[in-house]
Design a protein around this motif. Structure first.
Motif, PDB file in Angstrom:
ATOM      1  N   CYS A  99     134.881  53.947  32.564  1.00 11.89           N
ATOM      2  CA  CYS A  99     134.219  54.812  31.581  1.00 11.89           C
ATOM      3  C   CYS A  99     132.837  54.245  31.311  1.00 11.89           C
ATOM      4  CB  CYS A  99     135.037  54.866  30.296  1.00 11.89           C
ATOM      5  SG  CYS A  99     134.177  55.631  28.908  1.00 11.89           S
ATOM      6  N   VAL A 100     131.834  55.050  31.552  1.00 13.22           N
ATOM      7  CA  VAL A 100     130.466  54.665  31.237  1.00 13.22           C
ATOM      8  C   VAL A 100     130.059  55.354  29.939  1.00 13.22           C
ATOM      9  CG1 VAL A 100     128.073  54.674  31.993  1.00 13.22           C
ATOM     10  CG2 VAL A 100     129.904  54.370  33.672  1.00 13.22           C
ATOM     11  N   VAL A 101     129.555  54.575  29.026  1.00 11.62           N
ATOM     12  CA  VAL A 101     129.189  55.080  27.706  1.00 11.62           C
ATOM     13  C   VAL A 101     127.676  54.995  27.531  1.00 11.62           C
ATOM     14  CG1 VAL A 101     129.527  54.821  25.224  1.00 11.62           C
ATOM     15  CG2 VAL A 101     131.391  54.265  26.807  1.00 11.62           C
ATOM     16  N   SER A 102     127.085  56.046  27.028  1.00 15.37           N
ATOM     17  CA  SER A 102     125.654  56.033  26.756  1.00 15.37           C
ATOM     18  C   SER A 102     125.388  56.719  25.426  1.00 15.37           C
ATOM     19  CB  SER A 102     124.871  56.708  27.882  1.00 15.37           C
ATOM     20  OG  SER A 102     125.284  58.051  28.038  1.00 15.37           O
ATOM     21  N   PHE A 139     126.565  50.254  22.735  1.00 13.49           N
ATOM     22  CA  PHE A 139     127.950  50.068  23.157  1.00 13.49           C
ATOM     23  C   PHE A 139     128.559  48.765  22.644  1.00 13.49           C
ATOM     24  CE2 PHE A 139     131.609  50.804  25.664  1.00 13.49           C
ATOM     25  CZ  PHE A 139     131.939  49.647  26.364  1.00 13.49           C
ATOM     26  N   ALA A 140     127.831  47.688  22.753  1.00 14.97           N
ATOM     27  CA  ALA A 140     128.384  46.375  22.409  1.00 14.97           C
ATOM     28  C   ALA A 140     128.793  46.286  20.938  1.00 14.97           C
ATOM     29  CB  ALA A 140     127.370  45.289  22.742  1.00 14.97           C
ATOM     30  N   TYR A 141     128.278  47.147  20.122  1.00 17.69           N
ATOM     31  CA  TYR A 141     128.549  47.099  18.691  1.00 17.69           C
ATOM     32  C   TYR A 141     129.912  47.673  18.350  1.00 17.69           C
ATOM     33  CZ  TYR A 141     128.017  48.225  13.708  1.00 17.69           C
ATOM     34  OH  TYR A 141     128.205  48.343  12.353  1.00 17.69           O
ATOM     35  N   TYR A 142     130.443  48.521  19.219  1.00 18.99           N
ATOM     36  CA  TYR A 142     131.620  49.310  18.878  1.00 18.99           C
ATOM     37  C   TYR A 142     132.930  48.749  19.424  1.00 18.99           C
ATOM     38  CZ  TYR A 142     128.604  53.054  17.209  1.00 18.99           C
ATOM     39  OH  TYR A 142     127.691  53.789  16.497  1.00 18.99           O
ATOM     40  N   ASP A 177     130.012  44.772  28.466  1.00 21.35           N
ATOM     41  CA  ASP A 177     128.985  45.323  27.590  1.00 21.35           C
ATOM     42  C   ASP A 177     127.646  45.499  28.293  1.00 21.35           C
ATOM     43  OD1 ASP A 177     130.148  43.664  24.528  1.00 21.35           O
ATOM     44  OD2 ASP A 177     130.848  45.453  25.588  1.00 21.35           O
ATOM     45  N   ALA A 178     127.317  44.578  29.187  1.00 21.16           N
ATOM     46  CA  ALA A 178     126.034  44.668  29.894  1.00 21.16           C
ATOM     47  C   ALA A 178     125.950  45.933  30.745  1.00 21.16           C
ATOM     48  CB  ALA A 178     125.825  43.437  30.759  1.00 21.16           C
ATOM     49  N   LYS A 179     127.103  46.447  31.152  1.00 21.69           N
ATOM     50  CA  LYS A 179     127.134  47.672  31.959  1.00 21.69           C
ATOM     51  C   LYS A 179     127.489  48.899  31.133  1.00 21.69           C
ATOM     52  CE  LYS A 179     128.421  45.528  36.369  1.00 21.69           C
ATOM     53  NZ  LYS A 179     129.397  45.549  37.493  1.00 21.69           N
ATOM     54  N   LYS A 180     127.718  48.690  29.814  1.00 20.91           N
ATOM     55  CA  LYS A 180     128.137  49.789  28.938  1.00 20.91           C
ATOM     56  C   LYS A 180     129.342  50.499  29.540  1.00 20.91           C
ATOM     57  CE  LYS A 180     123.494  50.513  27.061  1.00 20.91           C
ATOM     58  NZ  LYS A 180     122.425  51.498  26.768  1.00 20.91           N
ATOM     59  N   THR A 181     130.255  49.729  30.040  1.00 22.78           N
ATOM     60  CA  THR A 181     131.392  50.266  30.777  1.00 22.78           C
ATOM     61  C   THR A 181     132.681  49.635  30.284  1.00 22.78           C
ATOM     62  OG1 THR A 181     130.006  50.593  32.734  1.00 22.78           O
ATOM     63  CG2 THR A 181     132.383  50.588  33.082  1.00 22.78           C
TER      64      THR A 181
END
Length: 118
Positions: A22-25, A29-32, A72-76
């Motif tokens: 799952c890719v999130v944009s 992202f890292a906050y959640y 987190d670095a990949k928002k994935t």
């Protein structure tokens, strides 16, 4: 506005494995806290696995078989699913935990279909 793009689903035989991604944009992202959810035909959507304040929890029926992770670095985020059974057949969704809300409505992606069948 959050965007959630799930992938990796498919048709698999009982006992098989799949890895969902799952890719999130649109959000930091890292906050959640994040989670995977699923909805089987005729049933309510349920939380399958979550990473909440660094604590990982699983639905009882998937414990020992599924593994949630995030980069987190990949928002994935990922869901490794092993020893799949027909009971795991559902559409799988990723989201924050609790689900991201925009204008008083939960935001969801399209999901990815997982079908476990011989």
């Amino acid at each position: 506005q959050v965007q959630l793009v799930e992938s990796g689903g498919g048709l698999v035989q009982p006992g098989g494995s799949l890895r969902l991604s799952c890719v999130v944009s649109g959000i930091y992202f890292a906050y959640y806290n994040v989670a995977w959810y699923r909805q089987a035909p005729g049933k309510q959507r349920e939380l399958v696995a979550s990473i909440k304040n660094s604590k990982i929890t699983y639905l009882d029926s998937v414990k020992g078989r599924f593994t949630i992770s995030r980069v987190d670095a990949k928002k994935t985020m990922y869901l490794q699913m092993n020893s799949l059974t027909s009971e795991d057949t559902a559409i799988y969704f990723c989201n924050t935990d609790p689900p991201y809300k925009s204008a008083d409505a939960d935001e969801w992606g399209q999901g990815t279909q997982v079908t476990v069948s011989s």
